[in-house]
Motif scaffolding. Structure first.
Motif, PDB file in Angstrom:
ATOM      1  N   UNK A 147       0.731  -1.398   0.027  1.00 54.88           N
ATOM      2  CA  UNK A 147      -0.033  -0.048  -0.118  1.00 54.88           C
ATOM      3  C   UNK A 147       0.812   1.132  -0.075  1.00 54.88           C
ATOM      4  N   UNK A 148       2.169   1.155   0.220  1.00 52.17           N
ATOM      5  CA  UNK A 148       2.875   2.259  -0.053  1.00 52.17           C
ATOM      6  C   UNK A 148       2.825   3.152  -1.064  1.00 52.17           C
ATOM      7  N   UNK A 149       2.842   2.719  -2.468  1.00 50.84           N
ATOM      8  CA  UNK A 149       2.559   3.233  -3.717  1.00 50.84           C
ATOM      9  C   UNK A 149       1.166   4.167  -3.529  1.00 50.84           C
ATOM     10  N   UNK A 150       0.232   3.600  -3.120  1.00 51.62           N
ATOM     11  CA  UNK A 150      -1.015   4.417  -2.683  1.00 51.62           C
ATOM     12  C   UNK A 150      -0.912   5.812  -1.868  1.00 51.62           C
ATOM     13  N   UNK A 151       0.125   5.394  -0.744  1.00 51.87           N
ATOM     14  CA  UNK A 151       0.310   6.460   0.242  1.00 51.87           C
ATOM     15  C   UNK A 151       0.636   7.615  -0.636  1.00 51.87           C
ATOM     16  N   UNK A 152       1.841   7.158  -1.526  1.00 56.01           N
ATOM     17  CA  UNK A 152       2.664   8.342  -2.148  1.00 56.01           C
ATOM     18  C   UNK A 152       1.835   9.078  -3.225  1.00 56.01           C
ATOM     19  N   UNK A 153       0.868   8.107  -3.807  1.00 63.95           N
ATOM     20  CA  UNK A 153       0.065   8.878  -4.989  1.00 63.95           C
ATOM     21  C   UNK A 153      -0.963   9.715  -4.107  1.00 63.95           C
ATOM     22  N   UNK A 154      -1.251   9.603  -2.993  1.00 65.24           N
ATOM     23  CA  UNK A 154      -1.965  10.693  -2.074  1.00 65.24           C
ATOM     24  C   UNK A 154      -1.262  11.662  -1.673  1.00 65.24           C
ATOM     25  N   UNK A 155      -0.023  11.856  -2.058  1.00 69.49           N
ATOM     26  CA  UNK A 155       0.872  13.080  -1.603  1.00 69.49           C
ATOM     27  C   UNK A 155       0.993  13.414  -0.286  1.00 69.49           C
ATOM     28  N   UNK A 156       0.806  11.997   0.441  1.00 71.06           N
ATOM     29  CA  UNK A 156       0.976  12.229   2.006  1.00 71.06           C
ATOM     30  C   UNK A 156       2.716  12.533   2.116  1.00 71.06           C
ATOM     31  N   UNK A 157       2.859  13.257   3.071  1.00 67.51           N
ATOM     32  CA  UNK A 157       4.238  13.585   3.490  1.00 67.51           C
ATOM     33  C   UNK A 157       4.826  12.579   4.482  1.00 67.51           C
ATOM     34  N   UNK A 158       3.841  11.956   5.357  1.00 67.74           N
ATOM     35  CA  UNK A 158       4.416  11.166   6.419  1.00 67.74           C
ATOM     36  C   UNK A 158       3.437   9.863   6.745  1.00 67.74           C
ATOM     37  N   UNK A 159       4.053   8.719   6.820  1.00 65.46           N
ATOM     38  CA  UNK A 159       2.980   7.588   6.944  1.00 65.46           C
ATOM     39  C   UNK A 159       3.619   6.887   8.616  1.00 65.46           C
ATOM     40  N   UNK A 160       2.685   6.970   9.470  1.00 72.44           N
ATOM     41  CA  UNK A 160       3.254   6.295  10.865  1.00 72.44           C
ATOM     42  C   UNK A 160       2.546   5.105  11.040  1.00 72.44           C
ATOM     43  N   UNK A 161       3.407   4.105  11.254  1.00 74.18           N
ATOM     44  CA  UNK A 161       3.131   2.409  11.373  1.00 74.18           C
ATOM     45  C   UNK A 161       3.510   2.330  12.876  1.00 74.18           C
ATOM     46  N   UNK A 162       2.412   2.096  13.670  1.00 80.98           N
ATOM     47  CA  UNK A 162       2.476   1.634  14.789  1.00 80.98           C
ATOM     48  C   UNK A 162       2.582   0.267  15.289  1.00 80.98           C
ATOM     49  N   UNK A 163       3.403  -0.384  15.847  1.00 84.35           N
ATOM     50  CA  UNK A 163       3.404  -1.778  16.406  1.00 84.35           C
ATOM     51  C   UNK A 163       3.325  -1.801  17.878  1.00 84.35           C
ATOM     52  N   UNK A 164       2.194  -2.570  18.471  1.00 82.30           N
ATOM     53  CA  UNK A 164       2.067  -2.592  19.779  1.00 82.30           C
ATOM     54  C   UNK A 164       2.222  -4.122  20.211  1.00 82.30           C
ATOM     55  N   UNK A 165       2.908  -4.161  21.664  1.00 86.14           N
ATOM     56  CA  UNK A 165       2.820  -5.349  22.385  1.00 86.14           C
ATOM     57  C   UNK A 165       2.418  -5.157  23.819  1.00 86.14           C
ATOM     58  N   UNK A 166       2.398  -5.905  24.731  1.00 89.50           N
ATOM     59  CA  UNK A 166       1.754  -5.629  26.069  1.00 89.50           C
ATOM     60  C   UNK A 166       2.516  -4.447  26.790  1.00 89.50           C
ATOM     61  N   UNK A 167       3.939  -4.711  26.853  1.00 87.61           N
ATOM     62  CA  UNK A 167       4.842  -3.677  27.514  1.00 87.61           C
ATOM     63  C   UNK A 167       5.620  -2.481  26.740  1.00 87.61           C
ATOM     64  N   UNK A 168       5.639  -2.685  25.293  1.00 87.75           N
ATOM     65  CA  UNK A 168       6.330  -1.887  24.691  1.00 87.75           C
ATOM     66  C   UNK A 168       8.078  -2.010  24.780  1.00 87.75           C
ATOM     67  N   UNK A 169       8.274  -3.208  25.345  1.00 86.06           N
ATOM     68  CA  UNK A 169       9.794  -3.408  25.518  1.00 86.06           C
ATOM     69  C   UNK A 169      10.458  -4.348  24.577  1.00 86.06           C
ATOM     70  N   UNK A 170       9.698  -5.415  24.203  1.00 91.20           N
ATOM     71  CA  UNK A 170      10.414  -6.599  23.427  1.00 91.20           C
ATOM     72  C   UNK A 170       9.951  -6.878  22.280  1.00 91.20           C
ATOM     73  N   UNK A 171       8.911  -7.227  21.833  1.00 89.50           N
ATOM     74  CA  UNK A 171       8.311  -7.564  20.645  1.00 89.50           C
ATOM     75  C   UNK A 171       7.993  -6.490  19.695  1.00 89.50           C
ATOM     76  N   UNK A 172       7.518  -5.464  20.172  1.00 88.41           N
ATOM     77  CA  UNK A 172       6.935  -4.318  19.233  1.00 88.41           C
ATOM     78  C   UNK A 172       8.500  -3.828  19.015  1.00 88.41           C
ATOM     79  N   UNK A 173       9.249  -3.518  19.733  1.00 88.43           N
ATOM     80  CA  UNK A 173      10.560  -2.796  19.734  1.00 88.43           C
ATOM     81  C   UNK A 173      11.447  -3.719  18.595  1.00 88.43           C
ATOM     82  N   UNK A 174      11.207  -4.803  18.414  1.00 87.48           N
ATOM     83  CA  UNK A 174      12.111  -5.905  17.874  1.00 87.48           C
ATOM     84  C   UNK A 174      11.484  -5.598  16.103  1.00 87.48           C
TER      85      UNK A 174
END
Length: 287
Positions: free
Chosen positions: A237-264
């Motif tokens: 979906x990155x090409x569609x985001x670029x086509x929409x003239x977006x300057x930024x795309x924030x992709x958030x990855x979440x786990x329980x404590x935000x220390x191990x899995x999401x950081x990796x």
């Protein structure tokens, strides 16, 4: 001319952001009525200016409606226009107003009720301001400053400014679900279904940046598959985001404590996309 409009909810750090832009060499104007934006840009061009940062907030409520049109006009004139929208969770804003003992800019306006002399509560002011600025939030890059210290916000703004020359910046952000989903996320992925290194006493004090944790997750087939799925989705979906003239795309990855899995996951995704895209990363709980 490079133009950055910084706006958002009162108490979210707009003054700190504007100061960071000033330190980065921008000519800064605080609390400019949007009706004067075109005139200011013309004046700066006549003076030979090439970078301008303007702060706009709810105190200019009557002229906010014309702001999207003004920004579209500036872009049509060839200017590089970016909009940064700062926000924070309501409880965080209430705590900040309590600490500084400042009143909200809308607190002296007529309340929602018919009593003209009745003042709004702080919560009512925040909710009213969110409604007032909703149209601008939709056209800007949202930055959630909840729990973010002033020095970290200044560094984050500086990183965004340095990425201005790129047509698109991908922001990969790790977080803990127990502290809430980031308000600035465009895409949110949940990795809590994976085995948790927290339950290994040797891995518990480490983070997803450390090799033992990475080795642990690399040995999990589901982790390998999920990482590939997320990477594939963003690539699809990155090409569609670029086509929409977006300057930024924030992709958030979440786990329980935000220390191990999401950081990796954030570290691996950032390393992969950095070979072809401009990438920034943020570990909300570690920061």
């Amino acid at each position: 001319m490079r133009i950055i409009l910084i706006t958002g909810i009162s108490g979210s750090g707009k003054s700190i952001g504007l100061k960071a832009l000033e330190d980065a060499g921008y000519f800064c104007v605080d609390n400019l009525p949007p009706a004067l934006l075109r005139q200011l840009v013309t004046s700066r061009l006549e003076d030979g200016g090439d970078s301008l940062a303007v702060s706009v907030d709810a105190r200019s409520a009557k002229s906010l409606a014309s702001l999207p049109e003004d920004l579209a006009w500036l872009r049509s004139q060839g200017h590089d226009v970016k909009v940064l929208f700062l926000t924070a969770k309501t409880e965080a804003l209430i705590a900040r107003f309590s600490e500084t003992r400042r009143s909200h800019p809308l607190s002296h306006r007529a309340a929602i009720s018919d009593e003209a002399d009745e003042r709004r509560t702080l919560t009512e002011c925040i909710l009213a301001e969110r409604d007032m600025l909703a149209g601008i939030e939709e056209i800007g890059h949202v930055i959630d400053t909840s729990g973010m210290r002033a020095n970290k916000l200044r560094a984050w703004i500086k990183n965004l400014v340095e990425s201005d020359q790129s047509p698109l910046t991908i922001l990969f952000e790790s977080f803990a679900f127990k502290f809430g989903v980031p308000l600035d996320a465009d895409l949110v992925f949940d990795v809590r279904t994976l085995p948790n290194p927290h339950y290994d006493e040797k891995l518990r004090p480490l983070t997803g940046r450390d090799q033992p944790v990475q080795d642990f997750l690399l040995a999990q087939p589901d982790a390998v598959d999920l990482l590939a799925d997320i990477r594939g989705y963003v690539e699809r979906w990155l090409p569609a985001v670029k086509k929409d003239n977006r300057g930024y795309l924030t992709v958030a990855i979440g786990c329980t404590g935000g220390q191990h899995r999401s950081v990796y996951f954030v570290e691996r995704l950032a390393a992969h996309f950095r070979t072809t895209e401009h990438v920034l990363l943020r570990h909300r709980e570690l920061d």
